[in-house]
Write a protein that holds these residues in place. Structure first.
Motif, mmCIF file in Angstrom:
data_model
loop_
_atom_site.group_PDB
_atom_site.id
_atom_site.type_symbol
_atom_site.label_atom_id
_atom_site.label_comp_id
_atom_site.label_asym_id
_atom_site.label_seq_id
_atom_site.Cartn_x
_atom_site.Cartn_y
_atom_site.Cartn_z
ATOM 1 N N UNK A 82 0.843 -1.217 -0.047
ATOM 2 C CA UNK A 82 -0.012 -0.151 -0.130
ATOM 3 C C UNK A 82 0.984 1.190 0.025
ATOM 4 N N UNK A 83 0.486 2.393 -0.577
ATOM 5 C CA UNK A 83 1.333 3.560 -0.915
ATOM 6 C C UNK A 83 1.245 4.345 0.518
ATOM 7 N N UNK A 84 2.457 5.317 0.560
ATOM 8 C CA UNK A 84 2.419 5.967 1.766
ATOM 9 C C UNK A 84 1.256 7.037 1.956
ATOM 10 N N UNK A 85 0.205 6.528 2.553
ATOM 11 C CA UNK A 85 -1.012 7.746 2.641
ATOM 12 C C UNK A 85 -0.937 8.276 3.934
ATOM 13 N N UNK A 86 -1.210 9.729 4.016
ATOM 14 C CA UNK A 86 -1.465 10.156 5.386
ATOM 15 C C UNK A 86 -2.832 11.195 5.397
ATOM 16 N N UNK A 87 -3.513 11.077 6.305
ATOM 17 C CA UNK A 87 -4.805 11.508 6.468
ATOM 18 C C UNK A 87 -4.811 12.895 7.121
ATOM 19 N N UNK A 88 -5.430 13.920 6.499
ATOM 20 C CA UNK A 88 -5.168 15.160 7.399
ATOM 21 C C UNK A 88 -6.631 15.834 7.558
ATOM 22 N N UNK A 89 -7.138 16.407 8.767
ATOM 23 C CA UNK A 89 -8.111 17.068 8.920
ATOM 24 C C UNK A 89 -7.853 18.538 8.694
ATOM 25 N N UNK A 90 -8.439 19.266 7.807
ATOM 26 C CA UNK A 90 -8.041 20.479 7.094
ATOM 27 C C UNK A 90 -8.758 21.567 8.022
ATOM 28 N N UNK A 91 -7.812 22.034 8.865
ATOM 29 C CA UNK A 91 -8.460 22.993 10.026
ATOM 30 C C UNK A 91 -7.763 24.161 10.034
ATOM 31 N N UNK A 92 -6.461 24.342 9.225
ATOM 32 C CA UNK A 92 -5.621 25.607 9.365
ATOM 33 C C UNK A 92 -5.931 26.083 7.635
ATOM 34 N N UNK A 93 -5.821 27.240 7.563
ATOM 35 C CA UNK A 93 -5.944 28.065 6.345
ATOM 36 C C UNK A 93 -4.726 27.676 5.476
ATOM 37 N N UNK A 94 -3.392 27.634 5.782
ATOM 38 C CA UNK A 94 -2.128 27.222 5.282
ATOM 39 C C UNK A 94 -1.481 25.717 5.579
ATOM 40 N N UNK A 95 -2.648 24.856 5.792
ATOM 41 C CA UNK A 95 -2.119 23.399 6.152
ATOM 42 C C UNK A 95 -1.549 22.821 5.096
ATOM 43 N N UNK A 96 -2.233 23.123 3.901
ATOM 44 C CA UNK A 96 -1.596 22.277 2.440
ATOM 45 C C UNK A 96 -0.358 23.016 2.344
ATOM 46 N N UNK A 97 0.023 24.060 2.372
ATOM 47 C CA UNK A 97 1.367 24.499 1.885
ATOM 48 C C UNK A 97 2.329 24.062 2.970
ATOM 49 N N UNK A 98 1.961 23.794 4.113
ATOM 50 C CA UNK A 98 2.929 23.542 5.180
ATOM 51 C C UNK A 98 2.968 22.081 5.111
ATOM 52 N N UNK A 99 2.159 21.057 4.767
ATOM 53 C CA UNK A 99 2.307 19.702 4.660
ATOM 54 C C UNK A 99 3.257 19.554 3.264
ATOM 55 N N UNK A 100 2.928 20.257 2.129
ATOM 56 C CA UNK A 100 4.080 20.134 1.393
ATOM 57 C C UNK A 100 5.394 20.529 1.468
ATOM 58 N N UNK A 101 5.609 21.515 2.127
ATOM 59 C CA UNK A 101 6.979 21.986 2.650
ATOM 60 C C UNK A 101 7.672 20.910 3.345
ATOM 61 N N UNK A 102 6.610 20.385 4.517
ATOM 62 C CA UNK A 102 7.578 19.362 5.139
ATOM 63 C C UNK A 102 7.691 17.883 4.399
ATOM 64 N N UNK A 103 6.884 17.878 3.457
ATOM 65 C CA UNK A 103 7.132 16.468 2.362
ATOM 66 C C UNK A 103 8.587 16.785 1.755
ATOM 67 N N UNK A 104 8.831 17.950 1.349
ATOM 68 C CA UNK A 104 10.120 18.222 0.605
ATOM 69 C C UNK A 104 11.508 18.150 1.707
ATOM 70 N N UNK A 105 11.406 18.870 2.722
ATOM 71 C CA UNK A 105 12.265 19.084 3.719
ATOM 72 C C UNK A 105 11.586 18.678 5.272
ATOM 73 N N UNK A 106 11.783 17.436 5.525
ATOM 74 C CA UNK A 106 11.259 17.157 7.012
ATOM 75 C C UNK A 106 12.119 18.120 7.915
ATOM 76 N N UNK A 107 11.400 18.432 8.854
ATOM 77 C CA UNK A 107 11.959 19.326 10.099
ATOM 78 C C UNK A 107 13.119 18.527 10.863
ATOM 79 N N UNK A 108 13.236 17.095 10.872
ATOM 80 C CA UNK A 108 14.582 16.444 11.409
ATOM 81 C C UNK A 108 15.614 16.685 10.484
ATOM 82 N N UNK A 109 15.544 17.064 9.232
ATOM 83 C CA UNK A 109 16.658 16.969 8.334
ATOM 84 C C UNK A 109 17.023 18.435 8.100
ATOM 85 N N UNK A 110 16.130 19.381 8.418
ATOM 86 C CA UNK A 110 16.413 20.686 7.980
ATOM 87 C C UNK A 110 16.816 21.809 9.140
ATOM 88 N N UNK A 111 16.800 21.235 10.313
ATOM 89 C CA UNK A 111 17.110 22.205 11.325
ATOM 90 C C UNK A 111 18.656 22.022 11.766
#
Length: 760
Positions: A297-326
């Motif tokens: 099964x592919x890597x699937x994550x479920x998100x409750x859309x509660x914040x306005x910029x949540x989509x952009x934040x998830x895409x940025x974290x997908x490119x650069x996880x916090x554990x690798x970028x700090x």
């Protein structure tokens, strides 16, 4: 003669009569299932509405349970494709081709003769119009790779979906499911969150690497591969050794794709097979033949859309996880994002908000880098300049410029260029990441997606970060709750009215109608079943994975911008975007100051209010004509999704309800007449300054009150607005698009993927 028709996975110990009988029964059963699938496309399937969409899933599940049926299924599908081609049944071609390719990817071993027939059929599709030629070219290129190096498609899919480390194929793929918790019941959100988490827990990187190794060796060696011994050997190895053999297999398969023939590919994998099994001789396979390797099964994550910029934040974290970028040593090593103005002058759709970039500089003198010793006067002057103690705000990790600059293709440890020095040329970036965003819900969540997509495009126009690194794909699964929601956002509308986008996609693509639109009422039922854990875990995740894997043809919807003018002169105009519809209605609660005059005027003129409408009418000759009319109306409705396929996308269908007053002996009476026209841009004003309400995308949360005017037009692409502004500044006399502007998309289009796009 009977044995010559067997596939490599059939049991070699069976007698001719037994094999012939089993093959005949197997072919008859699979042919019956495929024909039922085609009858469902015609709408003649006798099953009830709730069972539609299960035929494709059960067909693939049967192949998973008995992998030896894959050759028979591929053979039948090829025959049905050739029959559809002869009979000019084009609406069968794309569903059959998707079913065939999904079978080829998972099959343990397919004879090259069958692959050659499929390849020739895909080449013949190049003579047909879109989307047939597009899909035919895509699948022909894949089949060419698969014929040279069997198992490549399976291997690449697993590596990208599981984000396995692989230098020859460094691509990553992830599915994001977004659902609005205010629009869907908690049971649906909880069920999907549980299912996606369970799918990820049930598999590990080691098991996925073992699947890649097993499938590649089976596809190359055929029935000479000892599947049981191979699985047992991989299970006994430590994780480090499994990864070692995985890297060996990936390098061999990807190296074969570079230009070597199939014989060299088989020889390389045979050496890996001997080295993995040790002293076990080749050809010592068990009598039951090849065993299929499940597709994880592919890597699937479920998100409750509660914040306005949540989509952009998830895409940025997908490119650069916090554990690798700090990490401090990683900062400043990436290609720096190009700075753009925060507000694009002269563009109404881009000036509604301004995002500021928080500086990471503390401003304290001792934190600045050491410089050369200044002269004495400068040192004396600097000694008198100091900064009092203050608080250094800790920014959110995603907002820092250093976060966006982390993880580059530059050599590690090289410091960024100093001011005044020309930057070193950086290599071209590759889109190694693919984000498949699945929107779960009705048209209201698609309206939120249009807002988020417009905001994301404005960010990218000012500072390019996601665009060169990320392939962003959008998918839509309609879901309508079985009962009205108690939240304030609930609407009193039917499923057809709330799922106009899904209805249009279903009319344009019959395979989307059969597999995805049927989930509209099925998901709420399955989520509330008492035995849900026994049934729906596999079905829902499998259907979502199938849609994300095979739905590659986008249908582009025009996003419209709206400028709202309020009754209060001190209130600034509001700017927003919408995707499906805009509704205006007479406001129910006028202010106390104008209550008496409104009652007297309503008695004389009837219900509604006076409106002045100016619009550009769309005609068949493509000549836009400016028209204006004044009338008394109770409101108007702008539809962006056409109700008929002939109307097409890109224009608004406006319906205005006009109130007509008639006088007779009995007194005055009022009747309502609906005016309907198509336009691309429209302006509405209330001459009497009487307020009305504006609701966007059927969402009561996006309602504007005390409105006296609005302007609607196609939303422009922010990057086009930026380049247009620069061109206008440099050449004010130019009125047409010149230079780079000519090659940029002018309108902002929201692409939603289906299996076939729009079939003419």
């Amino acid at each position: 003669m009977v044995l010559s028709g067997l596939c490599p996975g059939c049991p070699p110990g069976a007698g001719p009569a037994q094999v012939s009988l089993s093959l005949a029964e197997l072919e008859s059963d699979i042919l019956r299932r495929v024909r039922a699938l085609l009858r469902e496309l015609d709408g003649h399937h006798p099953s009830c509405q709730s069972d539609r969409g299960m035929l494709r899933w059960t067909l693939h599940k049967r192949m998973d349970q008995n992998p030896r049926t894959s050759c028979v299924l591929v053979s039948i599908l090829v025959k049905e494709l050739e029959r559809a081609e002869r009979g000019d049944l084009r609406h069968y071609i794309i569903p059959l081709l998707h079913t065939l390719m999904y079978t080829l990817i998972q099959a343990p071993c397919i004879p090259d003769e069958l692959c050659a027939r499929v390849y020739d059929f895909c080449k013949r599709l190049l003579t047909l119009p879109k989307p047939f030629c597009t899909i035919g070219l895509d699948y022909a290129s894949r089949l060419q790779v698969e014929r040279t190096a069997p198992g490549t498609l399976y291997q690449r899919m697993v590596i990208s979906e599981q984000s396995l480390r692989s230098a020859p194929f460094p691509y990553q793929d992830r599915i994001f499911i977004f659902a609005d918790p205010e629009l869907l019941p908690e049971a649906i959100c909880k069920a999907l969150a549980t299912d996606t988490e369970a799918a990820q827990v049930s598999q590990s990187p080691r098991s996925c690497m073992s699947c890649v190794v097993t499938h590649a060796l089976q596809a190359a060696l055929g029935d000479t591969c000892d599947s049981h011994g191979l699985r047992a050997r991989l299970q006994a190895l430590p994780p480090g050794d499994v990864e070692h053999w995985f890297q060996q297999v990936v390098a061999a398969v990807e190296g074969s794709e570079g230009g070597s023939d199939r014989g060299q590919h088989t020889a390389r994998l045979e050496r890996i097979y001997h080295g993995l099994l040790g002293s076990s001789p080749a050809g010592n396979a068990p009598q039951e033949g090849l065993q299929g390797t499940p597709l994880p099964s592919p890597n699937i994550s479920f998100h409750r859309w509660t914040e306005e910029e949540q989509l952009w934040k998830e895409l940025v974290l997908f490119l650069r996880p916090l554990s690798q970028s700090c990490e401090p040593e990683c900062l400043g090593q990436e290609l720096e994002p190009m700075e753009m103005p925060d507000v694009l002058p002269g563009c109404g759709c881009c000036g509604q908000s301004r995002f500021s970039v928080l500086s990471t500089d503390s401003g304290i003198e001792r934190d600045l880098p050491a410089q050369e010793e200044p002269c004495a006067p400068c040192a004396a002057e600097r000694s008198r300049l100091h900064r009092k103690g203050g608080i250094k705000k800790k920014p959110f990790p995603l907002d820092g410029v250093a976060f966006l600059q982390a993880g580059s293709g530059k050599p590690p440890g090289k410091p960024p260029g100093r001011a005044g020095m020309p930057p070193e040329p950086a290599g071209p970036l590759q889109r190694l990441h693919t984000a498949r965003v699945v929107l779960l819900g009705d048209d209201r969540i698609l309206g939120r997606l249009a807002q988020a997509f417009h905001s994301l495009r404005k960010r990218e126009a000012r500072r390019v970060f996601l665009t060169p690194r990320l392939d962003l794909q959008f998918y839509h699964i309609p879901v309508v709750p079985g009962q009205p929601q108690p939240s304030a956002a609930a609407e009193h509308a039917g499923p057809e009215e709330l799922c106009e986008v899904a209805g249009y996609l279903g009319r344009a693509d019959p395979w989307y109608e059969s597999n995805i639109n049927t989930l509209c009422h099925m998901i709420p039922k399955l989520a509330t079943m008492p035995s849900r854990a026994l049934v729906t875990d596999l079905f829902l995740t499998d259907v979502i994975a199938y849609y994300a894997r095979m739905g590659t043809q986008p249908v582009c919807f025009q996003v419209h911008s709206v400028k709202v003018l309020f009754q209060d002169p001190a209130q600034d105009p509001a700017e927003d975007v919408f995707l499906t519809e805009l509704l205006t209605q007479v406001q129910d609660s006028p202010s106390h100051r104008e209550l008496s005059t409104t009652k007297r005027k309503s008695t004389l003129d009837g219900p509604g209010m006076d409106l002045t409408v100016t619009y550009r009418r769309v005609v068949l000759s493509d000549r836009q004509k400016e028209l204006a009319l004044s009338l008394r109306s109770t409101g108007l409705l702008m539809k962006a999704i056409p109700a008929e396929e002939a109307e097409g996308l890109g224009c608004l269908t406006v319906t205005i309800t006009e109130i007509i007053r008639t006088s007779n002996l009995a007194g005055r009476s009022f009747s309502a007449v609906a005016h309907r026209f198509r336009t691309c841009s429209i302006k509405v004003r209330s001459p009497e300054q009487r307020p009305f309400t504006v609701r966007l995308d059927k969402d009561s949360r996006r309602t504007y009150r005390d409105v006296i005017g609005l302007e609607v037009s196609p939303c422009l692409e922010p990057s086009y607005c930026l380049q247009k502004t620069r061109t206008t500044k440099s050449s004010p006399q130019e009125t047409e698009d010149v230079g780079l502007v000519k090659f940029l998309p002018k309108s902002l289009l929201l692409p939603i993927n289906t299996f076939a796009g729009v079939i003419p």
